[in-house]
Design an enzyme around this catalytic site. Structure first.
Site, PDB file in Angstrom:
ATOM      1  N   THR A  18     -19.956  10.014 -34.793  1.00  0.00           N
ATOM      2  CA  THR A  18     -19.307  11.229 -34.301  1.00  0.00           C
ATOM      3  C   THR A  18     -17.790  11.147 -34.439  1.00  0.00           C
ATOM      4  OG1 THR A  18     -18.872  12.448 -32.256  1.00  0.00           O
ATOM      5  CG2 THR A  18     -19.447  10.151 -31.992  1.00  0.00           C
ATOM      6  N   ASP A  19     -17.150  12.312 -34.457  1.00  0.00           N
ATOM      7  CA  ASP A  19     -15.677  12.341 -34.461  1.00  0.00           C
ATOM      8  C   ASP A  19     -15.107  11.940 -33.093  1.00  0.00           C
ATOM      9  OD1 ASP A  19     -16.340  14.635 -33.000  1.00  0.00           O
ATOM     10  OD2 ASP A  19     -15.148  16.016 -34.218  1.00  0.00           O
ATOM     11  N   GLU A  20     -15.971  11.916 -32.056  1.00  0.00           N
ATOM     12  CA  GLU A  20     -15.453  11.615 -30.710  1.00  0.00           C
ATOM     13  C   GLU A  20     -14.927  10.182 -30.597  1.00  0.00           C
ATOM     14  OE1 GLU A  20     -17.518  12.948 -27.302  1.00  0.00           O
ATOM     15  OE2 GLU A  20     -18.249  14.774 -28.283  1.00  0.00           O
TER      16      GLU A  20
ATOM     17  N   TYR B 179     -20.057   8.172 -23.529  1.00  0.00           N
ATOM     18  CA  TYR B 179     -20.775   8.484 -24.781  1.00  0.00           C
ATOM     19  C   TYR B 179     -19.962   8.022 -25.986  1.00  0.00           C
ATOM     20  CZ  TYR B 179     -22.065  11.210 -28.908  1.00  0.00           C
ATOM     21  OH  TYR B 179     -22.372  11.585 -30.199  1.00  0.00           O
TER      22      TYR B 179
ATOM     23  N   LYS C 285     -20.681   5.104 -28.839  1.00  0.00           N
ATOM     24  CA  LYS C 285     -20.773   5.372 -30.279  1.00  0.00           C
ATOM     25  C   LYS C 285     -19.725   4.539 -31.036  1.00  0.00           C
ATOM     26  CE  LYS C 285     -23.075   7.908 -32.268  1.00  0.00           C
ATOM     27  NZ  LYS C 285     -24.455   7.817 -32.836  1.00  0.00           N
TER      28      LYS C 285
HETATM   29  P1  NAD Z   1     -30.271  14.684 -29.845  1.00  0.00           P
HETATM   30  O1  NAD Z   1     -29.969  14.251 -28.447  1.00  0.00           O
HETATM   31  O2  NAD Z   1     -30.664  16.092 -30.107  1.00  0.00           O
HETATM   32  O3  NAD Z   1     -31.446  13.778 -30.430  1.00  0.00           O
HETATM   33  C1  NAD Z   1     -31.492  12.389 -30.243  1.00  0.00           C
HETATM   34  C2  NAD Z   1     -32.875  11.896 -30.646  1.00  0.00           C
HETATM   35  O4  NAD Z   1     -32.900  10.484 -30.455  1.00  0.00           O
HETATM   36  C3  NAD Z   1     -33.991  12.501 -29.794  1.00  0.00           C
HETATM   37  O5  NAD Z   1     -35.078  12.874 -30.602  1.00  0.00           O
HETATM   38  C4  NAD Z   1     -34.390  11.346 -28.885  1.00  0.00           C
HETATM   39  O6  NAD Z   1     -35.769  11.358 -28.494  1.00  0.00           O
HETATM   40  C5  NAD Z   1     -34.079  10.131 -29.765  1.00  0.00           C
HETATM   41  N1  NAD Z   1     -33.811   8.932 -28.959  1.00  0.00           N
HETATM   42  C6  NAD Z   1     -32.978   8.832 -27.893  1.00  0.00           C
HETATM   43  N2  NAD Z   1     -33.036   7.582 -27.390  1.00  0.00           N
HETATM   44  C7  NAD Z   1     -33.906   6.890 -28.175  1.00  0.00           C
HETATM   45  C8  NAD Z   1     -34.377   5.547 -28.176  1.00  0.00           C
HETATM   46  N3  NAD Z   1     -33.979   4.667 -27.241  1.00  0.00           N
HETATM   47  N4  NAD Z   1     -35.247   5.160 -29.135  1.00  0.00           N
HETATM   48  C9  NAD Z   1     -35.665   6.050 -30.080  1.00  0.00           C
HETATM   49  N5  NAD Z   1     -35.281   7.332 -30.113  1.00  0.00           N
HETATM   50  C10 NAD Z   1     -34.402   7.748 -29.165  1.00  0.00           C
HETATM   51  O7  NAD Z   1     -29.014  14.253 -30.696  1.00  0.00           O
HETATM   52  P2  NAD Z   1     -28.321  14.993 -31.934  1.00  0.00           P
HETATM   53  O8  NAD Z   1     -27.359  15.962 -31.419  1.00  0.00           O
HETATM   54  O9  NAD Z   1     -29.355  15.382 -32.899  1.00  0.00           O
HETATM   55  O10 NAD Z   1     -27.477  13.769 -32.535  1.00  0.00           O
HETATM   56  C11 NAD Z   1     -28.051  12.889 -33.479  1.00  0.00           C
HETATM   57  C12 NAD Z   1     -27.016  11.840 -33.867  1.00  0.00           C
HETATM   58  O11 NAD Z   1     -25.883  12.476 -34.448  1.00  0.00           O
HETATM   59  C13 NAD Z   1     -26.489  11.014 -32.703  1.00  0.00           C
HETATM   60  O12 NAD Z   1     -26.328   9.702 -33.139  1.00  0.00           O
HETATM   61  C14 NAD Z   1     -25.151  11.651 -32.371  1.00  0.00           C
HETATM   62  O13 NAD Z   1     -24.273  10.706 -31.819  1.00  0.00           O
HETATM   63  C15 NAD Z   1     -24.701  12.101 -33.746  1.00  0.00           C
HETATM   64  N6  NAD Z   1     -23.805  13.275 -33.771  1.00  0.00           N
HETATM   65  C16 NAD Z   1     -24.158  14.421 -33.113  1.00  0.00           C
HETATM   66  C17 NAD Z   1     -23.329  15.542 -33.199  1.00  0.00           C
HETATM   67  C18 NAD Z   1     -23.664  16.836 -32.516  1.00  0.00           C
HETATM   68  O14 NAD Z   1     -22.840  17.755 -32.523  1.00  0.00           O
HETATM   69  N7  NAD Z   1     -24.841  16.999 -31.943  1.00  0.00           N
HETATM   70  C19 NAD Z   1     -22.151  15.472 -33.949  1.00  0.00           C
HETATM   71  C20 NAD Z   1     -21.824  14.269 -34.598  1.00  0.00           C
HETATM   72  C21 NAD Z   1     -22.674  13.193 -34.510  1.00  0.00           C
HETATM   73  O1  DAU Z   2     -17.813  16.176 -31.675  1.00  0.00           O
HETATM   74  C1  DAU Z   2     -19.120  15.731 -31.894  1.00  0.00           C
HETATM   75  C2  DAU Z   2     -19.878  15.722 -30.592  1.00  0.00           C
HETATM   76  O2  DAU Z   2     -20.119  17.089 -30.238  1.00  0.00           O
HETATM   77  C3  DAU Z   2     -21.187  14.939 -30.661  1.00  0.00           C
HETATM   78  O3  DAU Z   2     -20.907  13.599 -30.919  1.00  0.00           O
HETATM   79  C4  DAU Z   2     -21.967  15.089 -29.352  1.00  0.00           C
HETATM   80  O4  DAU Z   2     -23.217  14.434 -29.456  1.00  0.00           O
HETATM   81  C5  DAU Z   2     -22.170  16.558 -29.069  1.00  0.00           C
HETATM   82  O5  DAU Z   2     -22.832  16.714 -27.836  1.00  0.00           O
HETATM   83  C6  DAU Z   2     -20.834  17.302 -29.056  1.00  0.00           C
HETATM   84  O6  DAU Z   2     -20.036  16.909 -27.925  1.00  0.00           O
HETATM   85  P1  DAU Z   2     -19.191  17.961 -27.058  1.00  0.00           P
HETATM   86  O7  DAU Z   2     -18.956  17.381 -25.726  1.00  0.00           O
HETATM   87  O8  DAU Z   2     -18.035  18.474 -27.825  1.00  0.00           O
HETATM   88  O9  DAU Z   2     -20.300  19.155 -26.987  1.00  0.00           O
HETATM   89  P2  DAU Z   2     -20.713  20.123 -25.795  1.00  0.00           P
HETATM   90  O10 DAU Z   2     -21.569  21.192 -26.387  1.00  0.00           O
HETATM   91  O11 DAU Z   2     -21.233  19.379 -24.627  1.00  0.00           O
HETATM   92  O12 DAU Z   2     -19.330  20.782 -25.383  1.00  0.00           O
HETATM   93  C7  DAU Z   2     -18.558  21.540 -26.300  1.00  0.00           C
HETATM   94  C8  DAU Z   2     -17.315  22.011 -25.574  1.00  0.00           C
HETATM   95  O13 DAU Z   2     -17.713  22.976 -24.573  1.00  0.00           O
HETATM   96  C9  DAU Z   2     -16.596  20.923 -24.808  1.00  0.00           C
HETATM   97  O14 DAU Z   2     -15.196  21.179 -24.820  1.00  0.00           O
HETATM   98  C10 DAU Z   2     -17.114  21.064 -23.376  1.00  0.00           C
HETATM   99  C11 DAU Z   2     -17.346  22.548 -23.267  1.00  0.00           C
HETATM  100  N1  DAU Z   2     -18.462  22.953 -22.362  1.00  0.00           N
HETATM  101  C12 DAU Z   2     -19.663  22.372 -22.518  1.00  0.00           C
HETATM  102  C13 DAU Z   2     -20.726  22.710 -21.703  1.00  0.00           C
HETATM  103  C14 DAU Z   2     -22.072  22.028 -21.840  1.00  0.00           C
HETATM  104  C15 DAU Z   2     -18.248  23.944 -21.418  1.00  0.00           C
HETATM  105  O15 DAU Z   2     -17.142  24.497 -21.308  1.00  0.00           O
HETATM  106  N2  DAU Z   2     -19.289  24.298 -20.613  1.00  0.00           N
HETATM  107  C16 DAU Z   2     -20.513  23.700 -20.704  1.00  0.00           C
HETATM  108  O16 DAU Z   2     -21.425  24.069 -19.911  1.00  0.00           O
END
Ligand code: NAD
Ligand code: DAU
Length: 349
Positions: A132-134, A157, A161
């Site tokens: 992730t970019d985080e 988180y 990562k």
């Molecule tokens: P998600 O939470 O939707 O899915 C995670 C999956 O991992 C689920 O299917 C869950 O059952 C599985 N999982 C969790 N713990 C596990 C374990 N101990 N063993 C096996 N499986 C397990 O997540 P996502 O949003 O699809 O993110 C996927 C990946 O991409 C993550 O590594 C996250 O850090 C990265 N990522 C997400 C975003 C985003 O915006 N969602 C952005 C950048 C990177």
């Molecule tokens: O940047 C990549 C990341 O983006 C991934 O690595 C994470 O897995 C993914 O969850 C996401 O993280 P964020 O914290 O940015 O996503 P989230 O949707 O939780 O929040 C987006 C923005 O909105 C953030 O500034 C927090 C804000 N927010 C979020 C929620 C859930 C609100 O204002 N209200 C809310 O209820």
């Protein structure tokens, strides 16, 4: 070419799109989806490909080292695409240890299993870590994250990562493990669990519930349609030099409040509500502790070197996303029953 690929977390949001892409685009590959099916994992996300002859699902927890070793021994994968993770920042604030277990220990278990299986010959093998970019921390109002930006994670988180990224690079430096890492910005699209901002607001607009905006709503994220992220992973997996890192982003920054207003506008139109009806649900709530002000990715390296760039505009992607939620009300109902209600009450009340 015949290959066996293990994709972890393939029942989750991004993982399900990656699994579908690999199953459909690479019929000569055997794709093994391993997922523990936590609250975020849902086999409905991959229902359309579960009968494909090159697809296998294994319910395995990556924190279980023996189960992972046995699985690697059974399938002898040539490649790993590792997405399984605890992914929600707010949950990491409530329960950091769970994030250490899955994101750090789980990743090290996979690295150990790959190193052991491939130790005689690393050629034509690859461990692709999806991050992730985080990990880069927070930007002020200027600048972009590049692949050279120093790590500076702030939430449990992002710290977990960042730690997993360091372990992946350490295995490359110490043991020569062939690895690549992608660091992506915020994804949105179909199958996104409604604890995250966009699907949470879509769900709440449908049900006329408050739209909780943390702090002043001026926090900024860079949004990428999930199918474009899956394509970036495919491109990096197949074309990148070993050891490379690529930032992946949407060239698409939005302040949360502007994004939610745009979502409300599109949903009013699609639901036939009067202009401004959904925006009345916007409610400013207590801020997230340690909330990162701004993320924005410089995705020019992957664009220049691999020819990848986003394929849909945000307006198109958001519209497709809303349409998906409106026509998948059963999916939304199933994932928001039971434990979701408890989570929601604890988080927002
Ligand atoms: P998600 O939470 O939707 O899915 C995670 C999956 O991992 C689920 O299917 C869950 O059952 C599985 N999982 C969790 N713990 C596990 C374990 N101990 N063993 C096996 N499986 C397990 O997540 P996502 O949003 O699809 O993110 C996927 C990946 O991409 C993550 O590594 C996250 O850090 C990265 N990522 C997400 C975003 C985003 O915006 N969602 C952005 C950048 C990177
Ligand atoms: O940047 C990549 C990341 O983006 C991934 O690595 C994470 O897995 C993914 O969850 C996401 O993280 P964020 O914290 O940015 O996503 P989230 O949707 O939780 O929040 C987006 C923005 O909105 C953030 O500034 C927090 C804000 N927010 C979020 C929620 C859930 C609100 O204002 N209200 C809310 O209820």
């Amino acid at each position: 070419m015949k290959k066996t690929i293990i994709i972890t977390g393939g029942a989750g949001f991004i993982g399900s799109h990656v699994v579908r892409r690999f199953v459909q685009n690479y019929p000569s590959y055997t794709v093994v989806n391993i997922d523990a099916l936590t609250y975020a994992g849902n086999l409905e996300n991959v229902k359309d490909i579960e009968q494909a002859s090159n697809y296998i699902f294994e319910k395995v927890d990556i924190t279980n080292a023996k189960a992972i070793f046995d699985l690697f021994e059974k399938y002898k994968p040539d490649g790993i695409i590792h997405l399984a993770a605890e992914s929600h920042v707010d949950r990491s604030i409530t329960n950091p240890l769970e994030f250490v277990m899955t994101n750090v220990i789980g990743t090290v278990n996979l690295l150990n299993a790959a190193k052991e299986l491939w130790k005689e010959d690393f050629s034509n093998k690859l461990f692709h870590h999806v991050s992730t970019d985080e990990v880069y921390g927070a930007l002020g109002s200027e600048g972009l994250f590049t692949e050279e930006t120093s790590y500076d994670p702030h939430s449990p988180y992002s710290a977990s990562k960042a730690s997993s990224d360091h372990f992946v690079r350490a295995y490359a430096d110490t043991y020569g493990l062939p690895i690549v890492i992608t660091n992506c910005s915020n994804n949105y699209g179909p199958n996104h669990f409604p604890e995250k901002l966009i699907p949470l607001c879509i769900h709440n607009i449908i049900h006329n519930k408050p739209l909780p905006i943390y702090g002043d709503g001026k926090y900024t994220r860079d949004w990428l349609f999930v199918i474009d992220h899956a394509r970036a992973i495919d491109d990096v997996f197949h074309k990148a030099e070993k050891g490379a890192t690529y930032n992946v982003g949407g060239f698409n920054e939005w302040q949360n409040i502007d994004l939610v207003n745009e979502l409300c506008r599109q949903m009013d139109e699609k639901l036939g509500r009067e202009v401004g009806a959904s925006a009345k649900l916007i409610t400013f709530v207590k801020d997230r502790p340690g909330h990162d002000l701004r993320y924005a990715i410089d995705a020019n390296k992957i664009k220049a070197e691999l020819g990848w760039e986003p394929s849909v505009t945000f307006q198109e992607g958001l519209s497709l996303t809303i349409d998906w939620y409106l026509s998948n009300d059963e999916w939304l109902k199933n994932v928001t029953s039971g434990d979701y209600q408890k989570y929601y009450t604890n988080q927002y009340n």
